[in-house]
Design a protein around this motif. Structure first.
Motif, mmCIF file in Angstrom:
data_model
loop_
_atom_site.group_PDB
_atom_site.id
_atom_site.type_symbol
_atom_site.label_atom_id
_atom_site.label_comp_id
_atom_site.label_asym_id
_atom_site.label_seq_id
_atom_site.Cartn_x
_atom_site.Cartn_y
_atom_site.Cartn_z
ATOM 1 N N GLY A 72 52.053 -25.687 11.698
ATOM 2 C CA GLY A 72 51.228 -25.800 12.879
ATOM 3 C C GLY A 72 50.396 -24.569 13.164
ATOM 4 O O GLY A 72 49.917 -24.387 14.285
ATOM 5 N N GLN A 73 50.209 -23.707 12.153
ATOM 6 C CA GLN A 73 49.433 -22.486 12.317
ATOM 7 C C GLN A 73 48.097 -22.606 11.579
ATOM 8 O O GLN A 73 47.971 -23.363 10.609
ATOM 9 N N ALA A 74 47.126 -21.859 12.022
ATOM 10 C CA ALA A 74 45.831 -21.831 11.356
ATOM 11 C C ALA A 74 45.878 -20.834 10.204
ATOM 12 O O ALA A 74 46.260 -19.681 10.415
ATOM 13 N N PRO A 75 45.524 -21.264 8.991
ATOM 14 C CA PRO A 75 45.509 -20.322 7.868
ATOM 15 C C PRO A 75 44.547 -19.184 8.161
ATOM 16 O O PRO A 75 43.449 -19.381 8.672
ATOM 17 N N GLY A 76 44.972 -17.981 7.864
ATOM 18 C CA GLY A 76 44.122 -16.825 8.126
ATOM 19 C C GLY A 76 44.027 -15.930 6.921
ATOM 20 O O GLY A 76 44.495 -16.261 5.836
ATOM 21 N N GLY A 77 43.409 -14.788 7.119
ATOM 22 C CA GLY A 77 43.300 -13.831 6.035
ATOM 23 C C GLY A 77 42.097 -14.084 5.148
ATOM 24 O O GLY A 77 41.215 -14.896 5.455
ATOM 25 N N ALA A 78 42.076 -13.380 4.030
ATOM 26 C CA ALA A 78 40.945 -13.460 3.109
ATOM 27 C C ALA A 78 40.914 -14.804 2.388
ATOM 28 O O ALA A 78 41.937 -15.454 2.205
ATOM 29 N N ARG A 79 39.721 -15.199 1.964
ATOM 30 C CA ARG A 79 39.582 -16.394 1.140
ATOM 31 C C ARG A 79 40.152 -16.129 -0.253
ATOM 32 O O ARG A 79 40.186 -14.998 -0.721
ATOM 33 N N SER A 80 40.568 -17.194 -0.929
ATOM 34 C CA SER A 80 41.033 -17.070 -2.305
ATOM 35 C C SER A 80 40.529 -18.255 -3.105
ATOM 36 O O SER A 80 40.181 -19.309 -2.537
ATOM 37 N N VAL A 81 40.519 -18.109 -4.433
ATOM 38 C CA VAL A 81 40.040 -19.192 -5.292
ATOM 39 C C VAL A 81 41.009 -20.358 -5.304
ATOM 40 O O VAL A 81 40.673 -21.432 -5.821
#
Length: 385
Positions: A72-81
């Motif tokens: 139930g959390q929003a993914p965060g942080g840097a983008r990844s391939v």
């Protein structure tokens, strides 16, 4: 729940399809396997099911992001391939221009020259020669260093870091290697930034392009720049080194097919495709996680559950039958004249296919047309000169 099996690595069976796969493919339901990091996953072995896992939006490689969504959390942080959709395509686009057909064609003479030099050195030393250490490992390192813009004299330390990053078995991948390689790349950034003073040249290296995207276009963060460079380097080396070494061994084990390639250079391209079809090139990064409940191979897969696909084209055999083992044997047999429709899953999902597949294929092709194939012989250990 059924007994959980240890993961069937191709390394346990000298690069061939694991002998237990034929038995597991005949089961009505999917088997459970224990991965190198201790996680459990469903092992997907049948062709139709693997295609579903690799192409259906019900599965994703973004394991961390899906874990956050399931909680139930929003993914965060840097983008990844490993992400799907726009984040993946944005990162992929930043490096794709360095892997164009024209760029790889322009590199072919140098790949040929490197191959000739490496084989010359083996012949000067005399037999026996280790084709993995003397050819399969250094050739891709030379090519990927040029594409990334790294000094070729650093290829040995770079290969060492990548080997530790992709390591399986006891201990698994070494996080220190990732940090050390990231620090090396960070030290290269000012060098590439200086090269951009005259503008971005069409033949610019991958790292130069990423520095330009960071500095001038604000298209990625420094964390994403470092991570993407590590992925391109480690992924390109791992797959190409394995494809060359294991592919040569496969030809030695099928001398009738090797004779055909030697007699007709036009068969090199289909030979490379056939080797990639039936030869595992990587045992990591093949995990997909279900984004919703889905039925697969007679098994209900809940959202958040992992599935693991083999690294080669699986058999189309659906269930146990009198012809199941025969079909599996026929599928795994090396035949370089096989129709091009028997496509490989070696590069993963259609939209997640490795950018390095073109230079990988070119390195493999040059190794099989080095102009002196008659000098290569199979030793008792499987590969030698």
């Amino acid at each position: 729940m059924d007994r959980v099996l240890d993961f069937l690595s191709s390394a346990d069976s000298a690069g061939e399809l694991h002998p237990r796969l034929a038995e597991l493919r005949s089961q009505e339901t999917l088997p459970r396997v224990l991965l190198a990091d201790g996680q459990e996953a469903w092992l997907v072995t049948r062709n139709e099911d693997v295609r579903t896992v690799l192409s259906d939006r019900s599965f994703t490689r973004d394991v961390m992001g899906e874990r956050a969504r399931q909680a139930g959390q929003a993914p965060g942080g840097a983008r990844s391939v490993n992400m799907d959709g726009r984040p993946h395509h944005e990162l992929r686009a930043l490096v794709s221009k360095a892997f164009t057909v024209r760029r790889i064609e322009a590199m072919t003479p140098r790949i040929q020259a490197w191959t000739d030099e490496l084989i010359d050195a083996m012949e000067e030393t005399g037999p026996p020669a280790d084709l993995v250490a003397r050819l399969a490992v250094p050739l891709p390192a030379l090519a990927i260093c040029e594409l990334l813009g790294f000094p070729v004299e650093d290829r040995h330390v770079l290969s060492g870091w990548c080997e530790r990053i992709t390591r399986l078995g006891a201990g698994g991948p070494d996080p220190r290697a990732w940090r050390e390689l990231s620090a090396y790349i960070a030290r290269r950034v000012p060098v590439e930034r200086a090269a951009l003073r005259g503008g971005l040249a069409p033949e610019a290296s991958i790292l130069t392009r990423l520095v330009h995207a960071h500095d001038s276009e604000d298209a990625l963060s420094m964390e994403e720049l470092l991570s993407l460079t590590v992925v391109v380097l480690a992924g390109g080396l791992e797959t190409t080194q394995t494809a060359i070494g294991a592919g040569i061994v496969r030809l030695f084990r099928n001398p009738d097919q090797l004779d055909k390639v030697r007699a007709d250079p036009d068969l090199v391209v289909p030979a490379v495709e056939e080797i990639l079809r039936c030869q595992p090139v990587i045992d990591v990064n093949r995990v997909q996680v279900a984004t919703r409940a889905v039925r697969l191979g007679g098994q209900e897969i809940r959202a958040g559950i992992w599935c693991r696909c083999p690294s080669t084209r699986p058999t189309a055999t659906r269930r146990s039958s009198p012809t199941a083992n025969t079909a599996t044997s026929r599928e795994s047999r090396t035949r370089i004249s096989r129709s091009a429709t028997a496509r490989t899953t070696a590069w993963g999902r259609p939209w997640h296919g490795s950018n390095s597949r073109r230079p990988s294929r070119r390195c493999c092709g040059v190794c099989r047309t080095c102009g002196r194939p008659y000098r290569w012989r199979a030793s008792a250990g499987g590969a030698g000169t």
